[in-house]
Design a protein around this motif. Structure first.
Motif, short mmCIF file in Angstrom:
data_model
loop_
_atom_site.label_atom_id
_atom_site.label_comp_id
_atom_site.label_asym_id
_atom_site.label_seq_id
_atom_site.Cartn_x
_atom_site.Cartn_y
_atom_site.Cartn_z
N VAL A 368 -4.62 -0.16 3.63
CA VAL A 368 -3.82 0.68 4.51
C VAL A 368 -4.66 1.90 4.87
O VAL A 368 -5.24 2.54 3.98
CB VAL A 368 -2.51 1.11 3.81
CG1 VAL A 368 -1.76 2.12 4.67
CG2 VAL A 368 -1.64 -0.11 3.54
N PRO A 369 -4.78 2.26 6.16
CA PRO A 369 -5.66 3.37 6.56
C PRO A 369 -5.06 4.73 6.22
O PRO A 369 -4.86 5.57 7.08
CB PRO A 369 -5.78 3.17 8.07
CG PRO A 369 -4.49 2.54 8.46
CD PRO A 369 -4.14 1.63 7.31
N ARG A 370 -4.76 4.93 4.95
CA ARG A 370 -4.22 6.20 4.49
C ARG A 370 -4.95 6.61 3.21
O ARG A 370 -5.24 5.76 2.37
CB ARG A 370 -2.72 6.10 4.22
CG ARG A 370 -1.88 5.89 5.48
CD ARG A 370 -1.90 7.14 6.35
NE ARG A 370 -1.02 6.99 7.52
CZ ARG A 370 -1.40 6.53 8.69
NH1 ARG A 370 -2.66 6.14 8.85
NH2 ARG A 370 -0.57 6.46 9.70
N TYR A 371 -5.22 7.89 3.10
CA TYR A 371 -5.91 8.42 1.93
C TYR A 371 -4.88 8.98 0.95
O TYR A 371 -3.73 9.23 1.30
CB TYR A 371 -6.90 9.50 2.36
CG TYR A 371 -8.09 8.93 3.09
CD1 TYR A 371 -9.38 9.05 2.56
CD2 TYR A 371 -7.95 8.28 4.30
CE1 TYR A 371 -10.48 8.53 3.23
CE2 TYR A 371 -9.04 7.75 4.98
CZ TYR A 371 -10.30 7.88 4.43
OH TYR A 371 -11.38 7.36 5.08
N GLY A 372 -5.30 9.19 -0.29
CA GLY A 372 -4.37 9.58 -1.34
C GLY A 372 -3.47 10.73 -0.99
O GLY A 372 -2.25 10.68 -1.22
#
Length: 625
Positions: A368-372
């Motif tokens: 998923v193109p999301r960072y922490g």
């Protein structure tokens, strides 16, 4: 004696024992380039051009490697379907030895011809390009073809060429994985056209750059393992197939060994009668993109931080093949990583980063193109859930059997541990699995059998609840850190009446100052860790892991399991895990697939299934890491 020494030099690299210190051999070239810069001869110095050229050559190999491993672009046109293993990566670790050799030869040549090199530099002469092309076709191609066939003679193959063929999956770096003799042959084929053009007075800097970089480009293309030519092009222009080779054409030589010997032009295989009859059909089949494989299992991961984003398999192989850690060499690239983070967030696309085979089944990792930090932004919640939902629907559409959600992708506050998607799409064929049942099992099996009391943070989370309910049944006192009396009571009601007194609510860390076993499901600051007694062991199921402030205590890693030994094609590490080790939630999805379970594993953890899932994991060869 001299013949034996020469043979050893031609079959192995003399600086193989130097490790990373081998790059000191670039010293003379770099020193000359720096000297020229100080003298103000930036444009007309051969040393500077030589230095820039070798930097660009390394960049060509890196860019081709990145492209060939971007499965989200090219998975349908991969020639060899297998993944690159850690063994191949280790074998090819010093793929750039040939660049060092050629840099040394170039340095010696320029030093020897110093007087000629002081002549005015010619930047472009189109006659040189025509001469170089003529010499390449008339000399380099037939020379390499004959030398290549010569290296395949039994008396030479085992000593000088078998090393190159030992790589099962062609990669751009495989082009450099060969003996000194092979690279001397290639160097002759590469330099001869340049030498001829300069002898005839038509050489130029532009010719050197374009010819050498094009040579490397075509070599990397052939080894890329991705078919880049459309079969319709060769159907429309049949003669073109004899003028330029393709990755599928080369792959047949790499596998069969007795055909397709050419450098870049299959014309010479046609003249020598060594074209593999399957060449054109294989090229048509692969370039049509109809041989895509549907994975049985998908692990839906997410990026933790910028440093970990550069740990993906298509970035730097030397980085992704080791557990993720701080690499100072990557710090200059952080701005580029930040740029791609913004692009991924804007485009909101999922991408495949790795795959492997287990029990003959294809397992893939999508991201998923999301960072922490995105997961903790209130306004990002709907967008993240939308991306996870799209990934699940895509997996359902193409026929994936099980999709497992990574840590933050199944956050209780985000989507109820995956319940949101199952409730919204009751007809899903793909099984959605949060994998937390096996995560709980791994943590519980780490606890020593003589422990009578534990301190549990994150006690009201999915994992915390399941761990507390499991341990109280074993008559182990659980100090549950929570400020919510209501949530504590709800969990306590889930325990059998006779074990409820083993669950104890605490509201401060001071309550655990005499408890040496901490189960950490919530991030701990340095101040909070001080309340743990000397010798405490911190078991962790928190993302990210806590910082190890206490030297007088021990810290566990994230819950993880080691994959069976028969796993194939695995060549990258999962975040900070060792080679062949995956997070327990990842392993939980694998077990779900291998067992053929048909239920969704979402929402609250079924405590009664913890031992069932653990036994199934052990049965299939997974072991605690």
């Amino acid at each position: 004696m001299i013949g034996k020494m020469a043979g050893n030099f031609l079959s192995s690299w003399p600086w193989a024992h130097l490790g990373s210190f081998k790059y000191a051999l670039y010293g003379p070239m770099v020193a000359k380039a720096v000297e020229a810069m100080r003298a103000g001869r930036i444009i007309d110095s051969w040393w500077i051009h030589l230095f820039v050229l070798f930097v660009l050559r390394g960049l060509v190999h890196q860019l081709w490697f990145s492209y060939s491993n971007m499965l989200f672009f090219n998975r349908r046109r991969r020639v060899v379907k297998d993944g690159v293993t850690f063994k191949q990566i280790d074998d090819e670790w010093d793929w750039d030895n040939f660049l060092i050799m050629q840099a040394l030869l170039a340095t010696a040549t320029i030093s020897t011809l110093q007087s000629l090199m002081e002549a005015p530099v010619v930047y472009l002469d189109w006659r040189g390009f025509i001469i170089a092309l003529t010499i390449h076709v008339g000399f380099s191609e037939p020379f390499f073809y004959c030398a290549h066939r010569w290296l395949h003679k039994p008396s030479l193959f085992s000593r000088y060429h078998s090393l190159h063929h030992s790589s099962p999956v062609p990669q751009p770096y495989t082009a450099g994985f060969a003996t000194p003799l092979e690279h001397l042959v290639q160097a002759v084929a590469m330099v001869a056209p340049l030498f001829g053009a300069f002898i005839m007075g038509c050489g130029s800097i532009g010719l050197i750059y374009s010819h050498i970089l094009l040579f490397d480009y075509l070599r990397c293309m052939g080894y890329s393992n991705v078919e880049v030519f459309d079969h319709q092009l060769f159907k429309t222009y049949p003669l073109l197939r004899y003028l330029i080779y393709t990755p599928s054409y080369y792959s047949l030589h790499h596998i069969k060994k007795d055909s397709n010997f050419c450098l870049f032009m299959p014309l010479f295989d046609a003249i020598g009668g060594t074209i593999n009859p399957k060449s054109w059909e294989l090229q048509r089949e692969i370039s049509s993109g109809t041989n895509d494989q549907v994975p049985d299992f998908v692990f839906l991961a997410h990026v933790i931080d910028l440093m970990q984003s550069m740990h993906v398999a298509f970035a730097f192989r030397s980085v992704s093949a080791k557990p993720c850690t701080m690499h100072f060499i990557l710090l200059p690239i952080l701005p580029l990583a930040f740029f791609f983070m913004v692009v991924q967030w804007c485009l909101s696309k999922t991408y495949t980063v790795s795959f492997y085979y287990l029990r003959g089944r294809l397992h893939q990792t999508w991201t998923v193109p999301r960072y922490g930090f995105h997961y903790f932004l209130p306004f990002a919640k709907d967008g993240i859930n939308h991306q996870i939902e799209l990934a699940i629907l895509r997996a359902d559409k193409i026929g994936v059997k099980v999709i497992s959600l990574a840590a933050l992708n199944k956050n209780e506050a985000l989507n109820g541990g995956g319940t949101l998607f199952v409730d919204k799409h009751p007809d899903l064929r793909v099984r959605v699995v949060h994998g937390n049942t096996l995560t709980a099992a791994v943590i519980l099996n780490e606890i020593q059998s003589n422990v009578k009391e534990v301190f549990l943070t994150g006690a009201t989370s999915k994992l915390g609840r399941a761990i507390a309910l499991y341990l109280c049944r074993k008559k182990i006192r659980v100090l549950m850190l929570t400020q919510s009396t209501e949530r504590f009571r709800d969990i306590k009601k889930g325990a059998p009446q006779e074990f409820q007194n083993y669950l104890i609510q605490v509201t401060k860390y001071q309550a655990a100052q005499n408890c040496p076993t901490w189960l950490v499901g919530k991030w701990l600051t340095q101040r909070e860790q001080r309340w743990a007694p000397r010798g405490t062991h911190f078991h962790q199921f928190v993302v990210p892991q806590v910082i190890r402030f206490r030297r007088d205590c021990t810290y566990g890693n994230s819950a993880a399991m080691r994959l069976p030994k028969d796993v194939q094609g695995l060549g990258s590490c999962e975040y900070t895990m060792e080679r062949g080790v995956v997070h327990a939630c990842h392993a939980g999805g694998i077990v779900h697939l291998l067992e053929g379970w048909t239920h969704h594993e979402v929402g609250a953890i079924d405590v009664d299934r913890i031992d069932v899932v653990w036994e199934a994991a052990v049965k299939h060869g997974l072991t605690p890491a």
